[in-house]
Write a protein that holds these residues in place. Structure first.
Motif, PDB file in Angstrom:
ATOM      1  N   LYS A 154       7.189   0.714  -4.639  1.00 23.83           N
ATOM      2  CA  LYS A 154       6.636  -0.547  -5.135  1.00 23.83           C
ATOM      3  C   LYS A 154       5.152  -0.709  -4.828  1.00 23.83           C
ATOM      4  CE  LYS A 154      10.895  -3.193  -5.074  1.00 23.83           C
ATOM      5  NZ  LYS A 154      11.578  -4.366  -4.528  1.00 23.83           N
ATOM      6  N   GLY A 155       4.583   0.213  -4.109  1.00 22.65           N
ATOM      7  CA  GLY A 155       3.171   0.100  -3.762  1.00 22.65           C
ATOM      8  C   GLY A 155       2.517   1.452  -3.658  1.00 22.65           C
ATOM      9  N   PRO A 156       1.203   1.459  -3.565  1.00 28.93           N
ATOM     10  CA  PRO A 156       0.470   2.736  -3.506  1.00 28.93           C
ATOM     11  C   PRO A 156       0.404   3.284  -2.079  1.00 28.93           C
ATOM     12  CG  PRO A 156      -1.078   0.934  -3.549  1.00 28.93           C
ATOM     13  CD  PRO A 156       0.302   0.326  -3.639  1.00 28.93           C
ATOM     14  N   LEU A 157       1.552   3.614  -1.525  1.00 32.26           N
ATOM     15  CA  LEU A 157       1.572   4.084  -0.138  1.00 32.26           C
ATOM     16  C   LEU A 157       2.485   5.295  -0.009  1.00 32.26           C
ATOM     17  CD1 LEU A 157       0.869   3.739   2.861  1.00 32.26           C
ATOM     18  CD2 LEU A 157       2.806   2.157   3.039  1.00 32.26           C
ATOM     19  N   THR A 158       1.938   6.397   0.484  1.00 34.86           N
ATOM     20  CA  THR A 158       2.702   7.589   0.808  1.00 34.86           C
ATOM     21  C   THR A 158       2.237   8.076   2.170  1.00 34.86           C
ATOM     22  OG1 THR A 158       2.881   8.218  -1.516  1.00 34.86           O
ATOM     23  CG2 THR A 158       3.298   9.939   0.109  1.00 34.86           C
ATOM     24  N   ILE A 159       3.178   8.319   3.062  1.00 34.88           N
ATOM     25  CA  ILE A 159       2.861   8.820   4.396  1.00 34.88           C
ATOM     26  C   ILE A 159       3.527  10.187   4.537  1.00 34.88           C
ATOM     27  CG2 ILE A 159       3.124   8.468   6.876  1.00 34.88           C
ATOM     28  CD1 ILE A 159       3.343   5.451   6.278  1.00 34.88           C
ATOM     29  N   THR A 179      -6.211  -5.093   5.108  1.00 36.57           N
ATOM     30  CA  THR A 179      -7.081  -4.872   3.966  1.00 36.57           C
ATOM     31  C   THR A 179      -7.079  -6.068   3.021  1.00 36.57           C
ATOM     32  OG1 THR A 179      -5.326  -3.675   2.801  1.00 36.57           O
ATOM     33  CG2 THR A 179      -6.942  -2.368   4.029  1.00 36.57           C
ATOM     34  N   ASN A 180      -5.990  -6.790   2.917  1.00 36.43           N
ATOM     35  CA  ASN A 180      -5.949  -7.992   2.083  1.00 36.43           C
ATOM     36  C   ASN A 180      -6.814  -9.100   2.658  1.00 36.43           C
ATOM     37  OD1 ASN A 180      -4.272  -6.875   0.172  1.00 36.43           O
ATOM     38  ND2 ASN A 180      -2.411  -7.635   1.128  1.00 36.43           N
ATOM     39  N   ASN A 181      -6.944  -9.148   3.970  1.00 40.99           N
ATOM     40  CA  ASN A 181      -7.767 -10.161   4.625  1.00 40.99           C
ATOM     41  C   ASN A 181      -9.249  -9.838   4.535  1.00 40.99           C
ATOM     42  OD1 ASN A 181      -5.523 -11.688   5.346  1.00 40.99           O
ATOM     43  ND2 ASN A 181      -5.301 -10.617   7.296  1.00 40.99           N
ATOM     44  N   LEU A 182      -9.604  -8.591   4.247  1.00 32.84           N
ATOM     45  CA  LEU A 182     -11.013  -8.207   4.162  1.00 32.84           C
ATOM     46  C   LEU A 182     -11.642  -8.605   2.827  1.00 32.84           C
ATOM     47  CD1 LEU A 182     -10.838  -4.621   5.726  1.00 32.84           C
ATOM     48  CD2 LEU A 182     -11.636  -6.726   6.819  1.00 32.84           C
ATOM     49  N   GLN A 183     -10.846  -8.884   1.838  1.00 30.20           N
ATOM     50  CA  GLN A 183     -11.370  -9.204   0.508  1.00 30.20           C
ATOM     51  C   GLN A 183     -11.699 -10.674   0.371  1.00 30.20           C
ATOM     52  OE1 GLN A 183      -8.559  -7.737  -2.321  1.00 30.20           O
ATOM     53  NE2 GLN A 183      -8.735  -5.650  -1.562  1.00 30.20           N
ATOM     54  N   LYS A 220       7.467   3.743  13.858  1.00 30.14           N
ATOM     55  CA  LYS A 220       6.207   3.255  14.428  1.00 30.14           C
ATOM     56  C   LYS A 220       5.026   3.546  13.503  1.00 30.14           C
ATOM     57  CE  LYS A 220       7.777   3.724  19.177  1.00 30.14           C
ATOM     58  NZ  LYS A 220       7.633   4.473  20.425  1.00 30.14           N
ATOM     59  N   THR A 221       4.979   4.753  12.952  1.00 36.32           N
ATOM     60  CA  THR A 221       3.884   5.116  12.059  1.00 36.32           C
ATOM     61  C   THR A 221       3.908   4.262  10.800  1.00 36.32           C
ATOM     62  OG1 THR A 221       3.930   7.383  12.874  1.00 36.32           O
ATOM     63  CG2 THR A 221       2.826   7.006  10.765  1.00 36.32           C
ATOM     64  N   TYR A 242       1.659   0.253   7.365  1.00 31.62           N
ATOM     65  CA  TYR A 242       2.004  -0.856   6.476  1.00 31.62           C
ATOM     66  C   TYR A 242       1.238  -2.121   6.869  1.00 31.62           C
ATOM     67  CZ  TYR A 242       4.727  -4.137   3.730  1.00 31.62           C
ATOM     68  OH  TYR A 242       5.098  -5.114   2.841  1.00 31.62           O
ATOM     69  N   ASP A 243       1.230  -2.438   8.171  1.00 31.94           N
ATOM     70  CA  ASP A 243       0.502  -3.625   8.634  1.00 31.94           C
ATOM     71  C   ASP A 243      -0.976  -3.540   8.291  1.00 31.94           C
ATOM     72  OD1 ASP A 243       2.755  -4.824   9.625  1.00 31.94           O
ATOM     73  OD2 ASP A 243       2.378  -4.255  11.713  1.00 31.94           O
ATOM     74  N   TYR A 244      -1.579  -2.384   8.508  1.00 40.11           N
ATOM     75  CA  TYR A 244      -2.992  -2.237   8.185  1.00 40.11           C
ATOM     76  C   TYR A 244      -3.230  -2.304   6.684  1.00 40.11           C
ATOM     77  CZ  TYR A 244      -7.621  -0.412   7.529  1.00 40.11           C
ATOM     78  OH  TYR A 244      -8.917  -0.273   7.134  1.00 40.11           O
ATOM     79  N   PHE A 245      -2.449  -1.549   5.945  1.00 39.04           N
ATOM     80  CA  PHE A 245      -2.673  -1.419   4.505  1.00 39.04           C
ATOM     81  C   PHE A 245      -2.413  -2.712   3.746  1.00 39.04           C
ATOM     82  CE2 PHE A 245      -1.608   0.277   0.244  1.00 39.04           C
ATOM     83  CZ  PHE A 245      -2.770   0.976   0.018  1.00 39.04           C
ATOM     84  N   PHE A 246      -1.353  -3.439   4.101  1.00 39.41           N
ATOM     85  CA  PHE A 246      -0.990  -4.621   3.337  1.00 39.41           C
ATOM     86  C   PHE A 246      -1.433  -5.941   3.961  1.00 39.41           C
ATOM     87  CE2 PHE A 246       1.968  -1.460   1.679  1.00 39.41           C
ATOM     88  CZ  PHE A 246       1.726  -1.613   0.335  1.00 39.41           C
TER      89      PHE A 246
END
Length: 63
Positions: free
Chosen positions: A24-29, A59-63, A46-47, A52-56
């Motif tokens: 559902k999102g642009p995330l692959t680990i 980064t949303n708070n930086l915009q 943990k990873t 996920y916390d950083y990416f979603f």
């Protein structure tokens, strides 16, 4: 982890792999290791949680 994830694991001659793909999102680990500690120390959970916390969230708070 959510239902939107596709997971793949593998091992071959001392190499262990784990791939998490969020459908559902642009995330692959992709996790690569020469030890079998992915589940023993909850490294996958943990990873994923950290990324996920950083990416979603961050980064949303930086915009």
């Amino acid at each position: 982890m959510t239902d939107s994830l596709a997971l793949s694991t593998g091992l071959w001659y001392g190499t262990n792999t784990f791939v998490i793909y969020d459908r559902k999102g642009p995330l692959t680990i992709v996790m690569l290791s020469n030890y079998n500690d992915f589940f023993k120390h909850r490294l996958v959970d943990k990873t994923y949680s950290i990324v996920y916390d950083y990416f979603f969230n961050t980064t949303n708070n930086l915009q």
